[in-house]
Design an enzyme around this catalytic site. Structure first.
Site, PDB file in Angstrom:
ATOM      1  N   ARG A  50       0.816  -1.230  -0.191  1.00 35.70           N
ATOM      2  CA  ARG A  50      -0.085   0.111  -0.115  1.00 35.70           C
ATOM      3  C   ARG A  50       1.060   1.125  -0.139  1.00 35.70           C
ATOM      4  NH1 ARG A  50      -5.268  -1.455   1.643  1.00 35.70           N
ATOM      5  NH2 ARG A  50      -5.652  -3.437   2.633  1.00 35.70           N
ATOM      6  N   LYS A 147      -1.657 -19.305   5.633  1.00 40.30           N
ATOM      7  CA  LYS A 147      -2.964 -19.626   6.747  1.00 40.30           C
ATOM      8  C   LYS A 147      -2.629 -18.612   7.728  1.00 40.30           C
ATOM      9  CE  LYS A 147      -0.115 -20.504  10.398  1.00 40.30           C
ATOM     10  NZ  LYS A 147      -0.217 -20.152  11.847  1.00 40.30           N
ATOM     11  N   HIS A 177       4.204 -23.980   6.441  1.00 43.60           N
ATOM     12  CA  HIS A 177       5.621 -23.912   6.244  1.00 43.60           C
ATOM     13  C   HIS A 177       5.928 -25.136   7.085  1.00 43.60           C
ATOM     14  CE1 HIS A 177       5.606 -21.781  10.144  1.00 43.60           C
ATOM     15  NE2 HIS A 177       6.584 -22.525  10.424  1.00 43.60           N
ATOM     16  N   GLU A 215       6.789 -22.714  22.098  1.00 42.12           N
ATOM     17  CA  GLU A 215       7.236 -21.501  21.636  1.00 42.12           C
ATOM     18  C   GLU A 215       7.728 -20.887  22.729  1.00 42.12           C
ATOM     19  OE1 GLU A 215       5.131 -19.652  17.957  1.00 42.12           O
ATOM     20  OE2 GLU A 215       3.451 -20.502  19.483  1.00 42.12           O
ATOM     21  N   HIS A 239      -0.659 -26.660  11.531  1.00 40.85           N
ATOM     22  CA  HIS A 239       0.739 -27.336  11.724  1.00 40.85           C
ATOM     23  C   HIS A 239       0.441 -28.703  12.305  1.00 40.85           C
ATOM     24  CE1 HIS A 239       2.198 -23.452  10.672  1.00 40.85           C
ATOM     25  NE2 HIS A 239       2.283 -23.038  11.792  1.00 40.85           N
ATOM     26  N   LYS A 339       2.607 -21.086  23.918  1.00 41.11           N
ATOM     27  CA  LYS A 339       3.390 -19.852  23.807  1.00 41.11           C
ATOM     28  C   LYS A 339       4.164 -19.766  25.311  1.00 41.11           C
ATOM     29  CE  LYS A 339       1.468 -17.439  20.008  1.00 41.11           C
ATOM     30  NZ  LYS A 339       2.920 -17.568  19.210  1.00 41.11           N
ATOM     31  N   LYS A 344      12.008 -22.950  22.654  1.00 48.97           N
ATOM     32  CA  LYS A 344      11.509 -22.937  21.276  1.00 48.97           C
ATOM     33  C   LYS A 344      11.843 -24.503  20.974  1.00 48.97           C
ATOM     34  CE  LYS A 344      11.524 -21.535  16.520  1.00 48.97           C
ATOM     35  NZ  LYS A 344      12.088 -20.518  15.606  1.00 48.97           N
TER      36      LYS A 344
END
Length: 489
Positions: A50, A147, A177, A215, A239, A339, A344
């Site tokens: 944009r 997604k 991914h 995560e 996922h 989370k 991770k």
């Protein structure tokens, strides 16, 4: 290395080219393909956003982000070649007439185009309609959709209908991914190229399966998006269910896109429903409170910037999923994602059944079962836990647990582990849909996930609190402990 001229010359049109996904993943992935000689000399990359920008400003933006996110450093010759491919087009995505300017930018270029929608899914329909009105959709063109596609079954149908109005299913690449990760792809090889696993991959030999995607980060300033989605929509529906379907599917007839996706779909349709009648026994959802990570204090979910203090959105989900078919009946699949967890860390654990008889009781009273661990991140690899004799002259047969460890970084130390987006972008360029999600897969996954989300809403139970830096609510331990099992940490 593949000869660049053997790839098709394409125009990669990145909608949302100045966004976070583009700068962190898409532009670095395209650079890596160029470095590997996998982009045709005539391939162009058209950034669309944009904001008003000169082409040089987009080039400078790209160079800065490649410097920041390509960890191996940049090859100056390849960098110059890559930057020379860049074109920029300012566009208001919702203004259909504005696409005439994009048509002028693309005129005279390569006919084969890849439209990458790195934008909110709510405007996928607007972009598609604009492309159609401007005469920018041809049979050989392809579209990549990020997604989450919708926030429920009905909304996903609306979005897919809008895109499918002008693109055929064989032109649509719905990206997840995780399907581009080396270890996820290796599932097919492990399962179907090794008789050790092929012949023992069922309820007669496997006790249970654990899939963990943890995560350490919080919501990273994405409060508006995340609070609408939650961990169930953001991670489980796509996922985790994609990983589960690859683990549990029947052998495909071949490696073609539809053969693989047909088998994955059968798994998703065979998932036993979770609804208000069994929701408390089969699921746990949590929300992180303040705590400590890496020795630092971090805020709770409700204390994040811009937070709605009364939000009941989950940041953690644990599920006991079951597949109702001949191969997997009676084998639970425990899914866990959250989370603000200690690290991770993503892995799959296949726990095999114990030996029915132990002849080594003198040295090992309780003989442990074999365990196959597939690490997705941070250190991709495969590990098989087996029993082994301890060397020595003692008359007693002393044995202990040992690990056969195939770490990709160590075993293939001269091979770079490819980022998922690099592989997926190359597959789009080559027109291969095997690593992408078909529409009926998306709808089957939403059907199952919607049942859980609706049951949570009907129960009026708030998410269970868990301290940031922990492995989730205490009740998630109970979920698996009721079956006399425990999470692998």
């Amino acid at each position: 290395m593949k000869d660049a001229q053997s790839s098709s010359a394409v125009e990669v049109v990145l909608f949302g080219a100045l966004g976070d996904l583009s700068r962190r993943k898409l532009l670095p992935a395209l650079y890596q393909l160029d470095l590997a000689g996998l982009l045709h000399d005539d391939t162009r990359i058209v950034g669309v956003a944009r904001q008003e920008h000169e082409v040089q400003a987009f080039i400078d933006f790209t160079k800065e982000n490649l410097t920041n996110f390509v960890s191996e450093g940049l090859n100056q010759e390849v960098l110059e070649r890559f930057l020379s491919r860049l074109v920029y087009q300012q566009l208001d995505f919702k203004q259909t007439d504005a696409y005439k300017g994009l048509a002028e930018t693309l005129s005279g270029g390569n006919k084969e185009r890849i439209y990458y929608f790195s934008t909110p899914p709510a405007i996928y329909g607007d972009i598609t309609e604009g492309l159609y009105v401007a005469g920018l959709i041809e049979a050989q063109d392809r579209v990549v959709m990020e997604k989450p596609i919708g926030h429920c079954l009905e909304s996903s149908k609306v979005i897919n209908d809008m895109v499918s109005k002008h693109f055929e299913e064989n032109q649509i690449y719905r990206i997840d991914h995780y399907l581009g990760k080396e270890t996820v792809l290796n599932l097919l090889v492990l399962r179907f190229a090794n008789s050790l696993f092929t012949n023992n991959w069922d309820r007669n030999h496997i006790d249970h399966v654990q899939i963990t995607v943890a995560e350490s980060v919080g919501i990273e300033g994405r409060w508006g998006f995340y609070d609408e989605a939650g961990q169930m929509r953001d991670m489980v529906q796509n996922h985790l269910l994609q990983i589960l379907s690859l683990l549990a599917m029947e052998p495909p007839a071949d490696l073609s896109a539809d053969s693989i996706r047909d088998e994955k779909l059968k798994v998703l349709k065979a998932l036993l429903p979770i609804n208000r009648h069994n929701i408390k026994d089969k699921t746990v959802r949590g929300q992180y409170t303040e705590g400590f990570l890496a020795g630092k204090s971090v805020p709770g979910y409700l204390e994040e910037e811009g937070a709605n203090k009364t939000s009941a959105t989950e940041s953690f989900v644990a599920i006991k999923a079951e597949i109702d078919n001949w191969r997997w009946t009676g084998v639970p699949f425990y899914l866990r994602t959250g989370k603000r967890m200690p690290a991770k860390h993503s892995e799959i654990v296949i726990q095999f059944k114990e030996q029915p008889h132990n002849i080594f009781k003198d040295s090992y009273v309780d003989l442990p079962a074999n365990k196959l661990t597939i690490r997705l991140q941070p250190d991709e690899g495969v590990e098989l836990q087996v029993m082994n004799k301890i060397p020595g002259i003692a008359s007693q047969m002393n044995i202990h647990e040992n690990k056969l460890d195939l770490s990709f970084s160590e075993t293939y130390e001269n091979e770079r582990v490819v980022d998922a987006y690099e592989r997926l972008m190359l597959e789009v360029i080559n027109g291969n849909q095997s690593l992408f999600v078909r529409r009926d897969e998306v709808e089957a996954a939403w059907t199952w996930a919607d049942g859980i989300i609706e049951a949570w809403g009907a129960s009026n139970d708030k998410p269970k609190p868990y301290a940031a830096g922990s492995w989730g609510p205490v009740s998630s331990i109970s979920l698996i402990a009721r079956d006399d099992r425990q999470w692998v940490e």
